[in-house]
Design an enzyme around this catalytic site. Sequence first.
Site, PDB file in Angstrom:
ATOM      1  N   ALA A  69       0.792  -1.305   0.131  1.00  0.00           N
ATOM      2  CA  ALA A  69      -0.118  -0.109  -0.004  1.00  0.00           C
ATOM      3  C   ALA A  69       0.734   1.360   0.187  1.00  0.00           C
ATOM      4  O   ALA A  69       0.316   2.287  -0.663  1.00  0.00           O
ATOM      5  CB  ALA A  69      -0.846  -0.131   1.292  1.00  0.00           C
ATOM      6  N   THR A  70       1.953   1.216   0.450  1.00  0.00           N
ATOM      7  CA  THR A  70       2.911   2.432   0.735  1.00  0.00           C
ATOM      8  C   THR A  70       3.275   2.721  -0.833  1.00  0.00           C
ATOM      9  O   THR A  70       3.104   4.068  -1.002  1.00  0.00           O
ATOM     10  CB  THR A  70       4.207   2.007   1.186  1.00  0.00           C
ATOM     11  OG1 THR A  70       3.862   1.751   2.720  1.00  0.00           O
ATOM     12  CG2 THR A  70       5.043   3.353   1.405  1.00  0.00           C
ATOM     13  N   ASN A 162      -6.181   3.572  10.072  1.00  0.00           N
ATOM     14  CA  ASN A 162      -5.304   2.605  10.758  1.00  0.00           C
ATOM     15  C   ASN A 162      -5.194   2.515  12.551  1.00  0.00           C
ATOM     16  O   ASN A 162      -4.650   1.731  12.975  1.00  0.00           O
ATOM     17  CB  ASN A 162      -4.194   2.440   9.987  1.00  0.00           C
ATOM     18  CG  ASN A 162      -3.239   3.648  10.154  1.00  0.00           C
ATOM     19  OD1 ASN A 162      -3.413   4.761   9.713  1.00  0.00           O
ATOM     20  ND2 ASN A 162      -2.073   3.379  10.862  1.00  0.00           N
ATOM     21  N   THR A 259       9.044  -7.707 -13.009  1.00  0.00           N
ATOM     22  CA  THR A 259       8.296  -8.734 -13.074  1.00  0.00           C
ATOM     23  C   THR A 259       7.329  -9.104 -12.206  1.00  0.00           C
ATOM     24  O   THR A 259       7.513  -8.828 -11.029  1.00  0.00           O
ATOM     25  CB  THR A 259       9.708  -9.723 -13.011  1.00  0.00           C
ATOM     26  OG1 THR A 259      10.421  -9.780 -13.993  1.00  0.00           O
ATOM     27  CG2 THR A 259       8.811 -11.346 -13.136  1.00  0.00           C
ATOM     28  N   CYS A 342       4.434   1.003  12.840  1.00  0.00           N
ATOM     29  CA  CYS A 342       5.555   1.873  12.580  1.00  0.00           C
ATOM     30  C   CYS A 342       5.899   2.855  13.555  1.00  0.00           C
ATOM     31  O   CYS A 342       7.151   3.110  13.911  1.00  0.00           O
ATOM     32  CB  CYS A 342       5.499   2.267  11.256  1.00  0.00           C
ATOM     33  SG  CYS A 342       3.956   2.656  10.419  1.00  0.00           S
TER      34      CYS A 342
HETATM   35  N1  PLP Z   1      -2.163   2.663   4.699  1.00  0.00           N
HETATM   36  C1  PLP Z   1      -2.518   1.913   5.940  1.00  0.00           C
HETATM   37  C2  PLP Z   1      -3.996   2.550   6.420  1.00  0.00           C
HETATM   38  C3  PLP Z   1      -2.094   1.072   6.595  1.00  0.00           C
HETATM   39  O1  PLP Z   1      -2.646   0.713   7.648  1.00  0.00           O
HETATM   40  C4  PLP Z   1      -0.579   0.614   6.148  1.00  0.00           C
HETATM   41  C5  PLP Z   1       0.151  -0.256   6.809  1.00  0.00           C
HETATM   42  O2  PLP Z   1      -0.014  -0.270   8.017  1.00  0.00           O
HETATM   43  C6  PLP Z   1      -0.109   1.160   4.861  1.00  0.00           C
HETATM   44  C7  PLP Z   1      -0.832   2.101   4.320  1.00  0.00           C
HETATM   45  C8  PLP Z   1       1.233   0.643   4.605  1.00  0.00           C
HETATM   46  O3  PLP Z   1       1.223  -0.581   3.923  1.00  0.00           O
HETATM   47  P1  PLP Z   1       2.543  -1.245   3.718  1.00  0.00           P
HETATM   48  O4  PLP Z   1       3.334  -1.200   4.791  1.00  0.00           O
HETATM   49  O5  PLP Z   1       1.928  -2.915   3.230  1.00  0.00           O
HETATM   50  O6  PLP Z   1       3.034  -0.705   2.401  1.00  0.00           O
END
Ligand code: PLP
Length: 401
Positions: A69-70, A162, A259, A342
């Site tokens: 997601a980042t 989150n 890939t 984090c």
């Molecule tokens: N966005 C939200 C709302 C999240 O909770 C997280 C992960 O904790 C992320 C983005 C980032 O995900 P990733 O570390 O898998 O890239």
Amino acid sequence: MIYLDHAAATPVNKKALEAMEPYFSHDFFNPSSAYLPAKKVSADYESAKATIAHAIGAKSSDLIITAGATEANNLAFTSVSLDGSCQLFSSPTSQGSAGVPLQSCYPSILYLVTEHDSVRKVAEQRGGKPIKVLKTGVIDLDDLKQKITDETELISVSLVNNELGTIQPLAEISAIIREIKIDRLKRGIKKQLLLHSDASQALNLLDINVARLGVDLLTLNSAKVYGPKGVGALYVSHDVNLKPLTYGGGQENGLRSGTENVPGVIGFAKAVEIAKEHLNGNRKKYATWRQTLLKELTDYELINKKHSVDNFVNLCYNNIDAERLIYLLEDKQIYVSTGAACAASKGQKSHVLAAIGLSDSQIAGSLRLTLGETNDDAQIHEAAKIINEVVAKEKERLQNV
Ligand code: PLP
């Protein structure tokens, strides 16, 4: 072990793991290769993408697969490019100091103040402005309306926060945006106005449909829905232009070369399929467990009273250091967190809890319990009992110091 931190990570569902296995070994081929077994892998990959896309009411061609997601969030922000003709820094002064950033040169981005760092940091870096939240954690729509200008090009608001699980009223936000776009058209202003939403925490708890939400860009995260880590996706509406995140072989419409992570996407798709199948049942189960915890736990203040998904329970223990509670609970094999994994690992104060107006001491005493598939009824009762005991012991200790 009683794991109550499903917002940080979820174990890969067994069926998803089984679905992935052949693509590590027997069907290992590069989907871009010309021979038949590779073409079959390519077809399986596309079909998995279609499964993920259908789960949000989209087409497979609308999805860009990313490594989490980042990456997807960062890709979304390339929809607004820095103006090449603009000098981003003023000239160094005659005294030799470095030039200062010229904020007016940046495109206009608005983001919710409580966003995950993977949105917040990229928005800040591009000169974005935060939108306030109310004490409930829900977006302050008046602040949003006030901050949208004719320069605004992108607004980023997560579907589910989150740290608190707060559900944001995306459809209401997109209705406001629609009005503004109509007004801009009338005045001959052609600038785009896009809505991006990070739905990382939402896919296994809410029924998501991109048209209903009115989003142009939507981030998905396999790691939070019992799929493998390091896989994500960005839904991109057909009229949105993005810049490549990586340059190379041209995979993912040239936006994310590299890939394809075939096993990862196969696992993600299976996890999404299972999540959709059990959506209502799981919501009911989590809502019941949440009520059990709220009834059986003692001496706490509930932070997320309203507007949150069913599996988030945010508690505040006055005058107690939640960091200490985490370690004491770990000794009893109960895993919880203070907030985003984090930020917590860096010992940072939660920007989310600060944004909803909690004091420093309330933030220091805050615990986040996120329920999920590794739990059962007995664990929930046991967790409440042990948390009560640990908190009581800690209070007693503090009275004697
Ligand atoms: N966005 C939200 C709302 C999240 O909770 C997280 C992960 O904790 C992320 C983005 C980032 O995900 P990733 O570390 O898998 O890239």
